[in-house]
Enzyme design. Structure first.
Site, PDB file in Angstrom:
ATOM      1  N   SER A  49       5.252   7.216   2.889  1.00 44.15           N
ATOM      2  CA  SER A  49       4.211   8.234   3.067  1.00 44.15           C
ATOM      3  C   SER A  49       3.000   7.665   3.813  1.00 44.15           C
ATOM      4  O   SER A  49       2.250   8.402   4.447  1.00 44.15           O
ATOM      5  CB  SER A  49       3.779   8.825   1.723  1.00 44.15           C
ATOM      6  OG  SER A  49       3.415   7.816   0.799  1.00 44.15           O
ATOM      7  N   ASP A  94      -6.126 -18.521   3.108  1.00 41.94           N
ATOM      8  CA  ASP A  94      -5.623 -19.820   2.659  1.00 41.94           C
ATOM      9  C   ASP A  94      -5.837 -20.800   3.817  1.00 41.94           C
ATOM     10  O   ASP A  94      -4.882 -21.200   4.495  1.00 41.94           O
ATOM     11  CB  ASP A  94      -4.140 -19.684   2.307  1.00 41.94           C
ATOM     12  CG  ASP A  94      -3.561 -20.936   1.666  1.00 41.94           C
ATOM     13  OD1 ASP A  94      -4.312 -21.907   1.486  1.00 41.94           O
ATOM     14  OD2 ASP A  94      -2.360 -20.936   1.352  1.00 41.94           O
ATOM     15  N   HIS A 128       0.826  -1.217   0.000  1.00 42.98           N
ATOM     16  CA  HIS A 128       0.000   0.000   0.000  1.00 42.98           C
ATOM     17  C   HIS A 128       0.854   1.258   0.000  1.00 42.98           C
ATOM     18  O   HIS A 128       0.442   2.290  -0.536  1.00 42.98           O
ATOM     19  CB  HIS A 128      -0.944  -0.008   1.206  1.00 42.98           C
ATOM     20  CG  HIS A 128      -2.154  -0.858   1.012  1.00 42.98           C
ATOM     21  ND1 HIS A 128      -3.416  -0.474   1.406  1.00 42.98           N
ATOM     22  CD2 HIS A 128      -2.304  -2.082   0.447  1.00 42.98           C
ATOM     23  CE1 HIS A 128      -4.289  -1.416   1.096  1.00 42.98           C
ATOM     24  NE2 HIS A 128      -3.638  -2.413   0.518  1.00 42.98           N
TER      25      HIS A 128
END
Length: 327
Positions: A75, A246, A65
């Protein structure tokens, strides 16, 4: 151009090449300025990850991200401040379930004690992501260092670049292509979901009201849908329950995530999307037919590419003293 002018031009070009080359990421960037840096990161990860098995997936997601908005510049770690009134990436909708900020702060505090103002938060995120996956027994990859920390973080900038769990293949391909990543990178990096968890809120529409039909997503295995509704996401409004992406193998970095995709048991719409094209389906099949070592090699290549998206180097940005605030 006269001889003197040619000479000056050559010198300028050579110096320019030297400067730009010098500013690139490099292996062992801190070998002289903070020789123990990478060992400090690795030791911290190895100490804490065994007690927090869900953290490696969270830390690699944090890295992902961060890199998809303004590049890998940390950031995502910046807090909003009253002086700017600006909502930073950390508090934007795509990042509300992102975790691992405290873990990064823990590493940073140790590095600041060892070498104040030397190791960037952007490098810490990248190193921690790699080392936490290695700690699960998963693949390792090269992490050249020398990233600098960004000075700007704007929450509104997260809404386009970060792929949503509801994305279709076309949207995913566009999102990845913008970052210099291709379809193979998309399929391979999605394999990180082998150690991931998903919040019910990220896929509840697939269980209860797909595309406003009032019915489950027909591409979702019906037996699995029934199981999830009975045992995990018991209402369409569940915003807190987390589900293994999973099941039965969530602590192991392996190929079983791809096996589940072909059984129509990928949790997110963006997981299921990987089986909607002959190209991506063929890539999945190739991974499953290959060895685990081959998957690790491919994953390493794609992670190395992702870790170099839009990096700041040289004199760009800064090295933050506190990862949550610009200096």
């Amino acid at each position: 151009m006269n001889t003197f002018g040619s000479f000056v031009f050559v010198i300028v070009v050579v110096l320019g090449l030297f400067e730009s080359g010098h500013a690139d990421l490099q292996m062992g960037f801190y070998s002289k300025s903070c020789p123990k840096a990478e060992k400090i990161v690795q030791d911290y990860v190895n100490k804490h990850i065994p007690n927090a098995p869900s953290l490696p997936a969270a830390l690699i997601r944090l890295h992902f991200h961060d890199c998809f908005v303004r590049g890998c510049d940390a950031s995502i770690l910046l807090n909003s401040t009253s002086s700017t009134g600006n909502q930073t990436e950390k508090f934007a909708i795509p990042n509300l379930t992102v975790r691992g900020f405290g873990f990064i702060d823990g590493v940073k505090s140790l590095l600041e004690k060892e070498c104040p103002g030397i190791v960037s938060c952007a490098d810490i995120i990248t190193l921690v992501a790699r080392d936490s996956i290695v700690a699960t027994g998963g693949p390792s990859w090269k992490v050249p260092t020398g990233r600098r920390d960004g000075l700007i973080s704007n929450g509104t900038e997260t809404l386009g670049p970060i792929p949503a769990p509801t994305s279709n293949l076309s949207t995913l391909q566009t999102d990845f292509s913008r970052q210099g990543l291709d379809l193979k990178d998309l399929v391979v990096l999605s394999g990180a979901h082998t150690v991931g968890f998903g919040h019910c809120s990220s896929f509840s529409a697939r269980l209860y009201n797909f595309n406003g039909t009032g019915n489950p997503d027909p591409s979702f295995d019906s037996e699995y849908v029934a199981n999830l509704k009975a045992r995990k996401c018991k209402s369409a409004n569940d915003t807190t329950t987390r589900v293994e992406m999973d099941p039965g193998s969530v602590r192991t970095f392996d190929l079983s995530y791809y096996t589940l995709l072909l059984k129509r048991r990928g949790l997110f719409q963006s997981d299921a999307a990987l089986t909607t094209s002959s190209t991506t389906k063929a890539l999945i099949t190739q991974l499953l037919q290959g060895s685990i070592e081959n998957f690790y090699t491919e994953f390493a290549k794609s992670m190395e590419k992702m870790g170099q998206i839009g990096v700041l180097t040289g004199s760009s940005g800064e090295v933050r003293k506190n990862c949550a605030f610009v200096n």
